[in-house]
Write a protein that holds these residues in place. Structure first.
Motif, PDB file in Angstrom:
ATOM      1  N   ALA A  47       5.432  -7.737   0.131  1.00 57.31           N
ATOM      2  CA  ALA A  47       6.312  -7.016  -1.285  1.00 57.31           C
ATOM      3  C   ALA A  47       7.380  -6.913  -1.798  1.00 57.31           C
ATOM      4  CB  ALA A  47       4.839  -6.255  -2.194  1.00 57.31           C
ATOM      5  N   GLY A  48       7.945  -7.049  -0.304  1.00 57.82           N
ATOM      6  CA  GLY A  48       9.241  -6.484  -0.165  1.00 57.82           C
ATOM      7  C   GLY A  48       9.768  -5.370   1.397  1.00 57.82           C
ATOM      8  N   PRO A  49      11.240  -4.701   1.097  1.00 54.93           N
ATOM      9  CA  PRO A  49      11.347  -4.007   1.899  1.00 54.93           C
ATOM     10  C   PRO A  49      10.971  -2.791   0.660  1.00 54.93           C
ATOM     11  CG  PRO A  49      13.459  -5.066   0.833  1.00 54.93           C
ATOM     12  CD  PRO A  49      12.123  -5.520   0.530  1.00 54.93           C
ATOM     13  N   LEU A  50      10.423  -1.559   1.526  1.00 60.75           N
ATOM     14  CA  LEU A  50      10.179  -0.145   0.433  1.00 60.75           C
ATOM     15  C   LEU A  50      10.897   1.535   1.455  1.00 60.75           C
ATOM     16  CD1 LEU A  50       6.171  -0.456  -0.314  1.00 60.75           C
ATOM     17  CD2 LEU A  50       8.867  -0.842  -1.546  1.00 60.75           C
ATOM     18  N   SER A  92       1.975  -5.917 -11.512  1.00 60.12           N
ATOM     19  CA  SER A  92       1.783  -5.936 -10.475  1.00 60.12           C
ATOM     20  C   SER A  92       2.616  -4.472 -10.251  1.00 60.12           C
ATOM     21  CB  SER A  92       2.733  -7.584 -10.033  1.00 60.12           C
ATOM     22  OG  SER A  92       2.539  -6.557  -8.708  1.00 60.12           O
ATOM     23  N   VAL A  93       2.629  -3.701  -9.088  1.00 57.03           N
ATOM     24  CA  VAL A  93       3.372  -3.092  -7.929  1.00 57.03           C
ATOM     25  C   VAL A  93       3.681  -3.627  -6.713  1.00 57.03           C
ATOM     26  CG1 VAL A  93       3.677  -1.330  -9.418  1.00 57.03           C
ATOM     27  CG2 VAL A  93       1.900  -1.449  -8.175  1.00 57.03           C
ATOM     28  N   CYS A 103       0.708  -1.358   0.383  1.00 57.47           N
ATOM     29  CA  CYS A 103      -0.143   0.122  -0.101  1.00 57.47           C
ATOM     30  C   CYS A 103       0.524   1.192   0.113  1.00 57.47           C
ATOM     31  CB  CYS A 103      -1.307   0.176   1.287  1.00 57.47           C
ATOM     32  SG  CYS A 103      -2.000   1.381   1.135  1.00 57.47           S
ATOM     33  N   GLY A 104       1.248   1.645  -0.955  1.00 52.46           N
ATOM     34  CA  GLY A 104       1.579   2.782  -1.316  1.00 52.46           C
ATOM     35  C   GLY A 104       1.217   4.142  -0.072  1.00 52.46           C
ATOM     36  N   ASN A 105      -0.365   4.597  -0.054  1.00 55.16           N
ATOM     37  CA  ASN A 105      -0.061   5.072   0.916  1.00 55.16           C
ATOM     38  C   ASN A 105      -0.018   5.047   1.954  1.00 55.16           C
ATOM     39  OD1 ASN A 105      -1.039   7.547  -1.915  1.00 55.16           O
ATOM     40  ND2 ASN A 105      -2.719   6.517  -1.578  1.00 55.16           N
ATOM     41  N   ALA A 106      -0.125   4.083   2.390  1.00 54.75           N
ATOM     42  CA  ALA A 106       0.006   3.672   4.042  1.00 54.75           C
ATOM     43  C   ALA A 106       1.900   4.069   4.297  1.00 54.75           C
ATOM     44  CB  ALA A 106      -0.236   2.338   4.520  1.00 54.75           C
ATOM     45  N   THR A 107       2.492   3.217   3.198  1.00 58.51           N
ATOM     46  CA  THR A 107       3.966   3.183   2.974  1.00 58.51           C
ATOM     47  C   THR A 107       4.396   4.917   3.688  1.00 58.51           C
ATOM     48  OG1 THR A 107       4.395   1.082   1.952  1.00 58.51           O
ATOM     49  CG2 THR A 107       6.005   2.265   2.201  1.00 58.51           C
ATOM     50  N   ARG A 108       4.134   5.587   2.885  1.00 54.63           N
ATOM     51  CA  ARG A 108       4.326   7.236   3.004  1.00 54.63           C
ATOM     52  C   ARG A 108       3.858   7.510   4.728  1.00 54.63           C
ATOM     53  NH1 ARG A 108       1.156   8.147  -1.055  1.00 54.63           N
ATOM     54  NH2 ARG A 108       0.186  10.388  -0.314  1.00 54.63           N
ATOM     55  N   CYS A 109       3.033   6.683   5.059  1.00 56.55           N
ATOM     56  CA  CYS A 109       2.549   6.960   6.644  1.00 56.55           C
ATOM     57  C   CYS A 109       3.298   7.194   7.018  1.00 56.55           C
ATOM     58  CB  CYS A 109       1.120   7.179   7.109  1.00 56.55           C
ATOM     59  SG  CYS A 109      -0.589   7.910   5.521  1.00 56.55           S
ATOM     60  N   VAL A 110       4.175   5.679   7.250  1.00 56.32           N
ATOM     61  CA  VAL A 110       4.851   5.210   8.569  1.00 56.32           C
ATOM     62  C   VAL A 110       6.259   6.789   8.815  1.00 56.32           C
ATOM     63  CG1 VAL A 110       6.599   3.355   9.132  1.00 56.32           C
ATOM     64  CG2 VAL A 110       4.021   3.428   7.779  1.00 56.32           C
ATOM     65  N   PRO A 111       6.725   7.054   7.843  1.00 56.48           N
ATOM     66  CA  PRO A 111       8.048   7.466   8.048  1.00 56.48           C
ATOM     67  C   PRO A 111       7.041   9.323   9.171  1.00 56.48           C
ATOM     68  CG  PRO A 111       7.878   7.895   6.144  1.00 56.48           C
ATOM     69  CD  PRO A 111       7.153   6.888   6.511  1.00 56.48           C
ATOM     70  N   VAL A 112       6.193   9.386   8.444  1.00 57.18           N
ATOM     71  CA  VAL A 112       5.762  10.869   8.968  1.00 57.18           C
ATOM     72  C   VAL A 112       5.137  10.458  10.667  1.00 57.18           C
ATOM     73  CG1 VAL A 112       3.400  12.462   8.810  1.00 57.18           C
ATOM     74  CG2 VAL A 112       4.479  11.546   6.745  1.00 57.18           C
ATOM     75  N   LEU A 113       4.468   9.149  10.794  1.00 58.78           N
ATOM     76  CA  LEU A 113       4.377   8.575  12.043  1.00 58.78           C
ATOM     77  C   LEU A 113       5.299   9.052  13.401  1.00 58.78           C
ATOM     78  CD1 LEU A 113       2.111   7.472  14.370  1.00 58.78           C
ATOM     79  CD2 LEU A 113       2.931   5.086  13.518  1.00 58.78           C
ATOM     80  N   LEU A 114       6.984   7.790  12.149  1.00 54.48           N
ATOM     81  CA  LEU A 114       7.960   7.878  13.079  1.00 54.48           C
ATOM     82  C   LEU A 114       8.652   9.752  13.317  1.00 54.48           C
ATOM     83  CD1 LEU A 114       9.152   4.250  11.307  1.00 54.48           C
ATOM     84  CD2 LEU A 114       7.008   4.308  14.157  1.00 54.48           C
ATOM     85  N   GLY A 115       8.286   9.866  12.655  1.00 57.24           N
ATOM     86  CA  GLY A 115       8.939  10.898  12.262  1.00 57.24           C
ATOM     87  C   GLY A 115      10.612  11.510  12.314  1.00 57.24           C
ATOM     88  N   ALA A 117      -7.848   8.075  -3.126  1.00 53.79           N
ATOM     89  CA  ALA A 117      -6.378   8.046  -3.823  1.00 53.79           C
ATOM     90  C   ALA A 117      -5.483   5.952  -3.229  1.00 53.79           C
ATOM     91  CB  ALA A 117      -5.467   8.376  -2.548  1.00 53.79           C
ATOM     92  N   CYS A 118      -5.417   6.062  -3.960  1.00 56.75           N
ATOM     93  CA  CYS A 118      -4.333   4.142  -4.410  1.00 56.75           C
ATOM     94  C   CYS A 118      -2.365   4.909  -4.265  1.00 56.75           C
ATOM     95  CB  CYS A 118      -5.232   3.458  -5.316  1.00 56.75           C
ATOM     96  SG  CYS A 118      -4.972   1.923  -5.109  1.00 56.75           S
ATOM     97  N   GLY A 119      -1.836   4.682  -3.609  1.00 54.53           N
ATOM     98  CA  GLY A 119      -0.549   4.991  -4.218  1.00 54.53           C
ATOM     99  C   GLY A 119      -0.208   4.100  -5.068  1.00 54.53           C
ATOM    100  N   THR A 120      -0.275   2.494  -4.915  1.00 54.50           N
ATOM    101  CA  THR A 120      -0.040   1.676  -5.698  1.00 54.50           C
ATOM    102  C   THR A 120      -0.477   1.689  -7.301  1.00 54.50           C
ATOM    103  OG1 THR A 120      -1.439  -0.210  -4.657  1.00 54.50           O
ATOM    104  CG2 THR A 120       0.833   0.268  -4.081  1.00 54.50           C
ATOM    105  N   GLY A 121      -1.867   2.269  -6.984  1.00 64.58           N
ATOM    106  CA  GLY A 121      -3.001   2.790  -8.412  1.00 64.58           C
ATOM    107  C   GLY A 121      -2.062   3.234  -8.928  1.00 64.58           C
ATOM    108  N   ALA A 122      -1.841   5.136  -8.537  1.00 67.13           N
ATOM    109  CA  ALA A 122      -0.819   5.613  -9.055  1.00 67.13           C
ATOM    110  C   ALA A 122       0.489   5.218  -9.748  1.00 67.13           C
ATOM    111  CB  ALA A 122      -0.937   6.779  -8.025  1.00 67.13           C
ATOM    112  N   CYS A 123       0.950   4.221  -9.319  1.00 62.64           N
ATOM    113  CA  CYS A 123       2.020   4.014  -9.668  1.00 62.64           C
ATOM    114  C   CYS A 123       1.794   3.004 -11.204  1.00 62.64           C
ATOM    115  CB  CYS A 123       2.770   2.844  -8.637  1.00 62.64           C
ATOM    116  SG  CYS A 123       3.920   4.135  -7.178  1.00 62.64           S
ATOM    117  N   ALA A 124       1.113   2.284 -10.461  1.00 56.33           N
ATOM    118  CA  ALA A 124       0.873   1.246 -12.460  1.00 56.33           C
ATOM    119  C   ALA A 124       0.664   1.733 -13.593  1.00 56.33           C
ATOM    120  CB  ALA A 124      -0.609   0.181 -11.679  1.00 56.33           C
ATOM    121  N   THR A 125      -0.781   2.923 -12.967  1.00 63.04           N
ATOM    122  CA  THR A 125      -1.522   3.892 -13.869  1.00 63.04           C
ATOM    123  C   THR A 125       0.518   4.664 -14.762  1.00 63.04           C
ATOM    124  OG1 THR A 125      -2.930   4.360 -12.806  1.00 63.04           O
ATOM    125  CG2 THR A 125      -2.329   6.025 -14.384  1.00 63.04           C
TER     126      THR A 125
END
Length: 268
Positions: free
Chosen positions: A95-98, A146-147, A74-86, A208-216
């Motif tokens: 799917a692997g490391p991002l 697949s992304v 999930c691309g959008n969720a992945t962006r949220c993680v560094p924001v949460l952690l700071g 919004a869908c982050g992986t969908g944006a990447c796929a598009t």
């Protein structure tokens, strides 16, 4: 039992984030559905569970759709993680490391290399993934790839004219896609601007869908429609996409909305 959570979103694609390093909760499909319910639970498109990872500078992430199904990316969720952690972090998914790095108002994520191999998407049988010889009413000849999770991309003249709320679930559940599929419709404004909408498997229409944006973006690159840097406009806002050496870099907003607690027996 009391479980702490954080409500976040990326361009309106919203999440309940539970930090499993702090609070332990067993998540089955019923528990996820109950928490994700927008009337009787917290409400979200996806529930995210974080956990320790043995590699330094990394954190593990599991992703559950609102219907209780677990997905790999999930691309959008992945962006949220560094924001949460700071801080910048490597987010390890099924799917692997991002690699996710903080940027103004959000984060940038290296989403890796898209995969157009039919049996890796997967499809039920071999096809030309650059233009599948299939169609559903006005939606024809999509790109499949697949992304980290499976996507179809249809290029159309007007994304708002597509009844995605009706066709999306039909396509998602088609036997051609043994693991179901995400459905994207996109209109190319010019070589650096695209508009898109997504029917997300297990979640439905999403802002919004982050992986969908990447796929598009990857599908448009494969068809020769797009430059190597584009602005992609979704109902919830804009993402910036770039391709370098075949790898996709996605940059966009991620927002921490509020913190809360879950109390009692959440199950549906």
């Amino acid at each position: 039992m009391t479980i702490r959570f954080t409500k976040m979103h990326g361009l309106g694609n919203d999440f309940v984030v539970i930090d499993g390093r702090r609070d332990s909760i067993a998540l089955d499909a019923g528990t996820v559905r109950a928490i994700a319910d927008r009337r009787t639970g917290v409400g979200c498109d996806q529930l995210i569970q974080l956990a320790d990872h043995p590699q330094a500078g990394s954190i593990a992430m599991r992703i559950f759709n609102a219907d209780g199904s677990e997905v790999s990316a999930c691309g959008n969720a992945t962006r949220c993680v560094p924001v949460l952690l700071g801080h910048d972090v490597t987010v390890v998914t099924a799917a692997g490391p991002l690699v996710a790095k903080l940027s103004d108002g959000g984060a940038a994520v290296d989403m890796g290399v898209p995969d157009f191999t039919w049996d890796r998407i997967p499809l039920a049988y071999a096809m030309d993934t650059g233009s599948l010889p299939v169609g559903w009413e006005m939606l024809e000849n999509p790109v499949a790839l697949s992304v980290g999770n499976p996507h179809l991309v249809f290029f159309v003249d007007d994304i708002d004219a597509v009844p995605l709320d009706r066709l999306g679930p039909q396509i998602e559940q088609d036997p051609l896609f043994p693991e179901r599929i995400n459905v994207n419709v996109a209109s190319v404004t010019d070589r650096r601007d695209v508009r898109m909408r997504t029917w997300e498997r297990g979640a439905g229409l999403t802002r919004a869908c982050g992986t969908g944006a990447c796929a598009t973006f990857a599908a448009g690159r494969r068809r020769g429609l797009l430059d190597d840097t584009v602005r992609l406009t979704l109902p919830g806002g804009d993402l910036m996409l770039a391709e370098t050496d075949g790898r996709l870099l996605m940059t966009g907003a991620a927002v921490r909305v509020f913190d809360g607690t879950l109390s009692g027996d959440f199950h549906a």
